[in-house]
Enzyme design. Structure first.
Site, PDB file in Angstrom:
ATOM      1  N   ARG A 122       0.872  -1.067  -0.055  1.00 31.31           N
ATOM      2  CA  ARG A 122      -0.095  -0.034  -0.098  1.00 31.31           C
ATOM      3  C   ARG A 122       1.027   1.306   0.073  1.00 31.31           C
ATOM      4  O   ARG A 122       1.090   1.923   0.905  1.00 31.31           O
ATOM      5  CB  ARG A 122      -0.818  -0.136   1.254  1.00 31.31           C
ATOM      6  CG  ARG A 122      -2.163  -1.180   0.917  1.00 31.31           C
ATOM      7  CD  ARG A 122      -3.230  -0.916   1.958  1.00 31.31           C
ATOM      8  NE  ARG A 122      -4.332  -1.687   1.503  1.00 31.31           N
ATOM      9  CZ  ARG A 122      -5.437  -2.113   2.196  1.00 31.31           C
ATOM     10  NH1 ARG A 122      -5.483  -1.580   3.618  1.00 31.31           N
ATOM     11  NH2 ARG A 122      -6.479  -2.424   1.761  1.00 31.31           N
ATOM     12  N   GLN A 127      -1.107   2.176  -6.092  1.00 35.43           N
ATOM     13  CA  GLN A 127      -2.389   2.469  -5.770  1.00 35.43           C
ATOM     14  C   GLN A 127      -3.352   1.980  -6.904  1.00 35.43           C
ATOM     15  O   GLN A 127      -4.589   1.459  -6.534  1.00 35.43           O
ATOM     16  CB  GLN A 127      -2.885   3.887  -5.467  1.00 35.43           C
ATOM     17  CG  GLN A 127      -2.353   4.471  -4.057  1.00 35.43           C
ATOM     18  CD  GLN A 127      -2.684   5.954  -4.027  1.00 35.43           C
ATOM     19  OE1 GLN A 127      -3.158   6.821  -4.795  1.00 35.43           O
ATOM     20  NE2 GLN A 127      -2.698   6.509  -2.728  1.00 35.43           N
ATOM     21  N   ASP A 130      -3.968  -1.833  -6.477  1.00 34.65           N
ATOM     22  CA  ASP A 130      -4.484  -2.568  -5.425  1.00 34.65           C
ATOM     23  C   ASP A 130      -5.799  -3.160  -5.305  1.00 34.65           C
ATOM     24  O   ASP A 130      -6.848  -2.544  -5.157  1.00 34.65           O
ATOM     25  CB  ASP A 130      -4.568  -1.096  -4.143  1.00 34.65           C
ATOM     26  CG  ASP A 130      -4.755  -1.585  -2.672  1.00 34.65           C
ATOM     27  OD1 ASP A 130      -5.042  -2.756  -2.471  1.00 34.65           O
ATOM     28  OD2 ASP A 130      -4.758  -0.922  -1.754  1.00 34.65           O
ATOM     29  N   SER A 133      -8.118  -3.094  -2.554  1.00 35.16           N
ATOM     30  CA  SER A 133      -8.994  -1.892  -2.198  1.00 35.16           C
ATOM     31  C   SER A 133     -10.189  -1.739  -3.160  1.00 35.16           C
ATOM     32  O   SER A 133     -11.279  -1.455  -3.010  1.00 35.16           O
ATOM     33  CB  SER A 133      -8.315  -0.800  -2.468  1.00 35.16           C
ATOM     34  OG  SER A 133      -7.511  -0.566  -1.392  1.00 35.16           O
ATOM     35  N   TYR A 230      -3.012  -1.292   8.230  1.00 37.15           N
ATOM     36  CA  TYR A 230      -4.244  -2.469   8.883  1.00 37.15           C
ATOM     37  C   TYR A 230      -4.294  -2.089  10.162  1.00 37.15           C
ATOM     38  O   TYR A 230      -3.561  -1.489  10.696  1.00 37.15           O
ATOM     39  CB  TYR A 230      -3.603  -3.857   8.432  1.00 37.15           C
ATOM     40  CG  TYR A 230      -3.427  -4.018   6.756  1.00 37.15           C
ATOM     41  CD1 TYR A 230      -4.567  -4.335   6.259  1.00 37.15           C
ATOM     42  CD2 TYR A 230      -2.448  -4.161   6.420  1.00 37.15           C
ATOM     43  CE1 TYR A 230      -4.498  -4.591   5.046  1.00 37.15           C
ATOM     44  CE2 TYR A 230      -2.184  -4.551   5.031  1.00 37.15           C
ATOM     45  CZ  TYR A 230      -3.291  -4.762   4.177  1.00 37.15           C
ATOM     46  OH  TYR A 230      -3.100  -5.054   2.951  1.00 37.15           O
TER      47      TYR A 230
END
Length: 383
Positions: A122, A127, A130, A133, A230
């Site tokens: 991350r 991004q 990901d 996500s 996290y």
């Protein structure tokens, strides 16, 4: 020499997603790849063979996997798929590696270079790759839609000549990507929303979406987040205090959505049978952590179970329930990652073992398990 990319139809009948989209195919073709889509691969996601063909792909069969330099999948390959791949092929998928060391070893044995998309770091650079996500975002949205479908009342407050319908009370447990999207979706539907999380950093995000934040805000709470973003596993003492606060809050809710997952570990138990028993008649709970054992006591994977009079939704394939959107986002994650491996001069796929994205996601390479978290040796990465 042109590199070939193969996208198969997923063998798991519960999986409706596909690892490509017409837009992704266009991008791959533009990068110089020969793209082959197995016939019918996109059908569960409402993407026809004709759609892929028009985008520049060739429609083939599973036999084309043998000639592919790169295989893109949703779920990890099973034994018979692995046997059909070319030695030294690159395989990229959501590999579900935790606890599956035997499968990882099998992929190493045949010489595959395999990558687990869910291990993508991350960081800013990654991004757009990901997958956690992109899929969690849709899972959070769909969780609210499923809750609304099983809730026998309206979500928004309605003032009518016949009387007032109160707004549904929705409580979201876990304010990561899935949780924040669940909050936003429930708010759009007019519900009164509250949320909890063990990370102080998300408190403002929850409030910005119009939801009330519920938590015991002590010193442990203020330190409960890993460098990767996290949530940390909390102490037994904190869990007890938080559970008491949550239990009292849950008793007043119509809908609860749980999203708590810790990578590589069983899902933490957040909602007990006693909590379910305290809820209102007709209440609904949606458990987004069922794939790791569930946050809710009594949840049944793949089913809507009646637990203490509450409808507990345990669908493990939540993004797949809106497969067209999930596939489109996932395919873009894959193509963006694959693009980082293309040598700009030769247009060939080259695995750079020094790349931080490769180091984070590569499971097997050159006949070895190379990821240290799954039995590999970090020294193998420099071989």
């Amino acid at each position: 020499m042109v590199s070939a990319v193969f996208v198969p139809r997923e063998l798991d009948r519960r999986e409706a997603r596909v690892a490509a989209s017409p837009d992704a195919v266009k991008r791959l073709v533009g990068l110089g790849f020969d793209v082959v889509i197995e016939a019918g691969a996109g059908q569960p996601s409402d993407m026809s063979d004709d759609d892929f063909a028009k985008a520049g792909a060739r429609i083939g069969t599973v036999e084309d996997a043998r000639r592919a330099d790169v295989v893109l999948k949703v779920r990890p390959p099973v034994e018979r798929e692995i046997a059909g791949y070319a030695p030294r092929a690159i395989v990229i998928a959501i590999m579900d590696p935790y606890g599956n060391e035997a499968a990882i070893a099998a992929m190493a044995k045949v010489g595959l270079s395999t990558f687990a998309m869910e291990l993508m770091p991350r960081i800013t650079r990654a991004q757009s790759m990901d997958v956690l996500s992109s899929q969690a975002n849709l899972a959070g949205y769909q969780a609210v839609i499923e809750a609304a479908a099983h809730f026998n009342r309206a979500f928004p407050m309605m003032m009518t000549a016949a009387g007032t319908v109160p707004a549904a009370k929705v409580f979201v447990m876990g304010a990561g990507v899935a949780g924040l999207q669940a909050i936003a979706t429930a708010r759009r539907l007019g519900a009164a929303v509250s949320a909890t999380d063990v990370r102080l950093a998300v408190k403002e995000q929850v409030a910005s979406l119009g939801a009330k934040f519920i938590a015991i805000e002590d010193d442990e709470f203020k330190a409960a987040e890993t460098s990767g973003g996290y949530a940390k596993e909390m102490s037994k003492e904190y869990q007890a205090k938080q559970a008491a606060l949550v239990a009292d809050h849950i008793a007043k809710q119509d809908i609860v959505i749980t999203t708590a997952l810790i990578p590589g570990r069983p899902a933490p138990r957040l909602v007990s049978r006693d909590m379910l028993r305290s809820m209102k008649p007709g209440a609904v709970v949606v458990d987004l952590a069922v794939e790791r054992g569930g946050n809710v006591e009594g949840v049944v994977a793949g089913e809507v179970a009646d637990v203490e009079g509450v409808k507990v939704v345990g669908f493990a394939d939540m993004p797949g329930r809106i497969a067209a959107s999930a596939s489109a986002l996932y395919a873009k994650n894959l193509v963006t990652f694959l693009e980082t491996m293309i040598n700009k001069e030769t247009k060939q796929v080259v695995v750079n073992l020094d790349d931080e994205l490769i180091k984070a996601t590569m499971l097997t390479h050159a006949g070895q398990v190379v990821h240290p978290a799954f039995g590999g040796n970090t020294l193998a990465m420099s071989a």
